[in-house]
Design a protein around this motif. Structure first.
Motif: not given
Length: 279
Positions: A148-172
């Motif tokens: 979960l931590g790695w996916r959150t970091a990926y979304l933050t560093e590489v592919m932030p999803v507009p309008g979504e919180e990285p940790d929420v998207t990572a869990a999904k």
């Protein structure tokens, strides 16, 4: 263009397969979620026919993404059939995405506007580096909080999803990866160091996505080993080809090191708020 029915599915699949490198998302979504709705990634197709043959296909997902596979450029037709609807973004061949974006005249600045090099590899030509001390495990066998931590970091560093919180998207995302058994964790001497996976899968072709290496292990050939070992596993299961688009120069070099060849460019265009199509 006309809206396709289930009877058109074989012809659509054949057409998209002929353009497989930039059609992995539509084909994989069709295979997994179908054309009847009920899932965000279920698909609807708009098709242009000429003399009984398909010339263009526009894929629309229920969650609001457009995937053009439209070599003849029927952008005016697309505006007409989708007029009044709102969509979150466009993904596909970079030239086609740019042309459709221009035709739609969306003026708002997108949250993601990436053009990435597109790569292909015949798995018969996979060049696996020395993997002594490395082992690949299903994501279900790795520590969930670390993943979960790695996916959150990926979304933050590489592919932030507009309008979504990285940790929420990572869990999904992690829940979906576990359900699909699509991702793997790479261990070195018993320590998890990287994650790799397939973000679209067909019986003969896979598309790599979401590769992440823990920062302290970067620059050590970890990513190429993670991807290489996962592709070796896929090859044993009958997969013959792999597709990916590289998010950085470092990633591109890692993929080239195991045999990938650049074949084009892939564009990812995502808006924070859905954009309405006006005629």
């Amino acid at each position: 263009m006309i809206r396709a029915t289930e009877a058109d599915r074989p012809a659509i699949e054949a057409f998209l397969t002929n353009h497989i490198a930039t059609s992995m998302f539509p084909l994989s979504n069709l295979r997994s979620y179908g054309m009847s709705g009920g899932h965000p990634r279920a698909v609807t197709f708009w098709v242009r026919w000429l003399d009984g043959q398909i010339t263009d296909v526009l894929t629309v997902t229920d969650e609001g993404f457009l995937f053009p596979q439209c070599p003849t450029g029927p952008w005016g037709d697309i505006k007409t059939v989708l007029a009044g609807q709102a969509y979150r973004g466009i993904l596909g061949d970079a030239g086609q995405v740019a042309a459709l974006r221009h035709a739609l005249n969306w003026q708002v600045e997108p949250g993601i506007d990436d053009v990435e090099p597109l790569y292909h590899l015949s798995l018969a030509d996979l060049q696996l580096p020395d993997c002594d001390g490395f082992a690949l495990y299903p994501l279900a066998d790795a520590p969930k909080e670390t993943m979960l931590g790695w996916r959150t970091a990926y979304l933050t560093e590489v592919m932030p999803v507009p309008g979504e919180e990285p940790d929420v998207t990572a869990a999904k995302d992690i829940a979906a990866y576990l359900d699909a058994n699509s991702h793997r964790a790479l261990y070195r001497d018993g320590t998890p160091v990287a994650m790799t996976g397939f973000n679209a899968q067909l019986p003969q072709v896979v598309q790599i996505g979401g590769v992440y290496t823990q920062p302290e292990f970067r620059g050590q050939g970890v990513a190429r080993r993670a991807v290489g070992l996962h592709l070796q596993e896929a090859r044993r299961n009958g997969v013959t080809d792999a597709i990916l688009f590289a998010a950085s120069d470092n990633a591109a070099r890692a993929y080239e090191a195991i045999g990938f060849n650049k074949i084009g460019a892939f564009s990812i265009l995502v808006y924070e708020e859905p954009q309405v199509i006006h005629v």
